[in-house]
Motif scaffolding. Sequence first.
Motif, mmCIF file in Angstrom:
data_model
loop_
_atom_site.group_PDB
_atom_site.id
_atom_site.type_symbol
_atom_site.label_atom_id
_atom_site.label_comp_id
_atom_site.label_asym_id
_atom_site.label_seq_id
_atom_site.Cartn_x
_atom_site.Cartn_y
_atom_site.Cartn_z
ATOM 1 N N SER A 91 0.798 -1.228 0.000
ATOM 2 C CA SER A 91 0.000 0.000 0.000
ATOM 3 C C SER A 91 0.828 1.273 0.000
ATOM 4 C CB SER A 91 -0.929 0.018 1.221
ATOM 5 O OG SER A 91 -0.164 0.115 2.415
ATOM 6 N N GLY A 92 2.049 1.169 0.500
ATOM 7 C CA GLY A 92 2.867 2.369 0.651
ATOM 8 C C GLY A 92 2.489 3.177 1.874
ATOM 9 N N ARG A 93 1.701 2.583 2.766
ATOM 10 C CA ARG A 93 1.271 3.253 4.003
ATOM 11 C C ARG A 93 1.484 2.314 5.195
ATOM 12 N NH1 ARG A 93 -4.212 6.799 3.852
ATOM 13 N NH2 ARG A 93 -3.428 8.535 2.606
ATOM 14 N N PRO A 94 1.814 2.859 6.356
ATOM 15 C CA PRO A 94 1.958 2.005 7.542
ATOM 16 C C PRO A 94 0.646 1.292 7.856
ATOM 17 C CG PRO A 94 2.910 4.184 7.947
ATOM 18 C CD PRO A 94 2.162 4.268 6.650
ATOM 19 N N THR A 95 0.715 0.002 8.066
ATOM 20 C CA THR A 95 -0.481 -0.773 8.399
ATOM 21 C C THR A 95 -0.897 -0.502 9.839
ATOM 22 O OG1 THR A 95 0.117 -2.503 6.837
ATOM 23 C CG2 THR A 95 -1.418 -3.103 8.585
ATOM 24 N N ILE A 96 -2.169 -0.236 10.044
ATOM 25 C CA ILE A 96 -2.697 -0.012 11.393
ATOM 26 C C ILE A 96 -2.983 -1.364 12.032
ATOM 27 C CG2 ILE A 96 -4.600 0.959 12.740
ATOM 28 C CD1 ILE A 96 -4.883 3.088 10.493
ATOM 29 N N THR A 97 -2.287 -1.660 13.124
ATOM 30 C CA THR A 97 -2.466 -2.939 13.823
ATOM 31 C C THR A 97 -3.060 -2.757 15.212
ATOM 32 O OG1 THR A 97 -0.176 -2.834 14.624
ATOM 33 C CG2 THR A 97 -0.577 -4.036 12.551
ATOM 34 N N ARG A 98 -3.098 -1.524 15.685
ATOM 35 C CA ARG A 98 -3.724 -1.216 16.973
ATOM 36 C C ARG A 98 -4.219 0.223 16.921
ATOM 37 N NH1 ARG A 98 -0.278 1.990 19.997
ATOM 38 N NH2 ARG A 98 -1.509 1.617 21.885
ATOM 39 N N LEU A 99 -5.252 0.492 17.705
ATOM 40 C CA LEU A 99 -5.778 1.850 17.776
ATOM 41 C C LEU A 99 -5.049 2.617 18.867
ATOM 42 C CD1 LEU A 99 -9.595 1.093 17.410
ATOM 43 C CD2 LEU A 99 -7.946 1.726 15.639
ATOM 44 N N SER A 100 -4.740 3.847 18.557
ATOM 45 C CA SER A 100 -3.956 4.664 19.485
ATOM 46 C C SER A 100 -4.728 5.924 19.853
ATOM 47 C CB SER A 100 -2.624 5.049 18.820
ATOM 48 O OG SER A 100 -2.847 6.009 17.779
ATOM 49 N N GLY A 101 -4.059 6.827 20.571
ATOM 50 C CA GLY A 101 -4.668 8.099 20.916
ATOM 51 C C GLY A 101 -4.954 8.977 19.714
ATOM 52 N N MET A 102 -4.479 8.551 18.526
ATOM 53 C CA MET A 102 -4.766 9.291 17.294
ATOM 54 C C MET A 102 -6.166 8.991 16.758
ATOM 55 S SD MET A 102 -2.093 11.093 16.909
ATOM 56 C CE MET A 102 -2.341 11.734 15.245
ATOM 57 N N VAL A 103 -6.895 8.104 17.430
ATOM 58 C CA VAL A 103 -8.248 7.669 17.051
ATOM 59 C C VAL A 103 -8.367 7.473 15.531
ATOM 60 C CG1 VAL A 103 -9.500 8.512 19.070
ATOM 61 C CG2 VAL A 103 -9.075 10.080 17.172
ATOM 62 N N GLU A 104 -7.561 6.559 15.027
ATOM 63 C CA GLU A 104 -7.477 6.336 13.582
ATOM 64 C C GLU A 104 -8.830 5.978 12.964
ATOM 65 O OE1 GLU A 104 -3.452 5.298 15.388
ATOM 66 O OE2 GLU A 104 -5.561 4.957 15.887
ATOM 67 N N HIS A 105 -9.648 5.222 13.689
ATOM 68 C CA HIS A 105 -10.953 4.817 13.149
ATOM 69 C C HIS A 105 -11.850 6.023 12.877
ATOM 70 C CE1 HIS A 105 -11.119 5.048 17.489
ATOM 71 N NE2 HIS A 105 -12.452 5.042 17.491
ATOM 72 N N VAL A 106 -11.728 7.060 13.699
ATOM 73 C CA VAL A 106 -12.521 8.276 13.492
ATOM 74 C C VAL A 106 -11.923 9.121 12.368
ATOM 75 C CG1 VAL A 106 -13.364 10.403 14.572
ATOM 76 C CG2 VAL A 106 -13.265 8.277 15.902
ATOM 77 N N THR A 107 -10.590 9.200 12.338
ATOM 78 C CA THR A 107 -9.915 9.991 11.304
ATOM 79 C C THR A 107 -10.299 9.522 9.908
ATOM 80 O OG1 THR A 107 -8.024 10.394 12.757
ATOM 81 C CG2 THR A 107 -7.666 10.666 10.382
ATOM 82 N N PHE A 108 -10.340 8.209 9.719
ATOM 83 C CA PHE A 108 -10.632 7.656 8.397
ATOM 84 C C PHE A 108 -12.123 7.448 8.152
ATOM 85 C CE2 PHE A 108 -6.193 6.330 8.975
ATOM 86 C CZ PHE A 108 -5.643 6.767 7.776
ATOM 87 N N CYS A 109 -12.848 6.927 9.146
ATOM 88 C CA CYS A 109 -14.219 6.461 8.915
ATOM 89 C C CYS A 109 -15.284 7.154 9.742
ATOM 90 C CB CYS A 109 -14.296 4.951 9.167
ATOM 91 S SG CYS A 109 -13.288 3.982 8.028
ATOM 92 N N GLY A 110 -14.911 8.117 10.564
ATOM 93 C CA GLY A 110 -15.897 8.827 11.363
ATOM 94 C C GLY A 110 -16.610 9.904 10.560
ATOM 95 N N ASP A 111 -17.440 10.692 11.210
ATOM 96 C CA ASP A 111 -18.125 11.795 10.539
ATOM 97 C C ASP A 111 -17.093 12.725 9.908
ATOM 98 O OD1 ASP A 111 -20.541 10.799 11.442
ATOM 99 O OD2 ASP A 111 -20.591 12.066 13.231
ATOM 100 N N GLY A 112 -17.216 12.936 8.612
ATOM 101 C CA GLY A 112 -16.252 13.768 7.906
ATOM 102 C C GLY A 112 -14.900 13.114 7.716
ATOM 103 N N GLY A 113 -14.830 11.787 7.906
ATOM 104 C CA GLY A 113 -13.559 11.076 7.745
ATOM 105 C C GLY A 113 -13.025 11.154 6.328
#
Length: 388
Positions: A59-81
Amino acid sequence: MTVQTLAGKEIVIGVTGSIAAVETVKLIHALRRKGAIVQPVMSAAAQVIIHPDALTYASGRPTITRLSGMVEHVTFCGDGGSASLLLVAPCTANTIGKIAYGIDDTTVTTFATTAIGSGMPVLVVPAMHHSMYRHPAVIRNIKTLESWGVGVAGPRIEEEKAKIADIEEIVLRCERAVLGRPLAGKKVLVTSGACREPVDDVRVLTTRSSGRMGQELALEAYRLGAEVTIVHNDTLPCVQNVPVETSGEMREAVMKYLKKGSPDLYISAAAISDFAPKKVEGKIASGKPVTLDLSPLPKLIDSVLKCKTRVIAFKIGRTPLPEAKALLARGAWMVVTNTPESMGAATGSYRVLTKKTKTGKPIAGTKGEIAALIWQEILSGMKKTGVS
């Protein structure tokens, strides 16, 4: 050259603990060839099967293997993700059940809960043993997801396993999910490819048509959200295939379809036979001159033009403009012309005519590029005439 249908689209791919996870590197490459930006997310079970570094490389991107304080799930898939689509491939029975019940105890299920809640497109691709896929709870959970608008790319049933869908089908479903579906609710009927008229038991009379143009037009209609039926001598994913060989079989299939109701659009891209020989039983002996008597066949386009449907006709020839204009005068909504050099070739030069154009709009490129351009012209014409 691959048409960049997913250019600028960010797809999050959630990978769960099925052995089919080994196919995700190829899937990511296929999505990126279409122009997509791909962000991998892996459950702990998936990481036992394939290393996260493999998906990072693909992919050319770091694979997400755990959720952190960066709340990755919201950044990508939340409201306005930032993501355009969440693709869960492969999706195990365990993960399907968790998503259906709102359980988010893995990275992938948390992404799914967030995406479904935000209303963004979600596509799951089941992969498991066939007995698991038949389990009443799994069937119920899949129906639950579908009732929420989640797309499901059903598996291939082989060797007692519900194997992950073919990569081509998954990519097509991703394209359909993110391209806005301007043809949603529309029915499109396409005739495609060459017909084969039997000469004897081993020989046929045909043309040089490969059927590529009709196939690309059918696939593009699917990407744009239509319900697509294609009448041809081949098989395409995601659409209704009606197999035929001869001109007569193609005519019968089309008229049978039309008796049930007119499609919103009929695209006559097939090189339908104009003549047919009288079939000789057995095999004509070789080594001697043979004369074939060819009888003219009825024009399918003439019958379709009598129906209440928009007809996009194709006309091939060295000077096809007069015949194209004649088709428009007889009721065709649009005519696409090309020369014999385009037949059977990977690329070509075409011209799109309507009743308001004198010489038509020239288009050229690969058959996939041309199909996309033709559909742009069709959608533009539908908008101008107030077709919703």
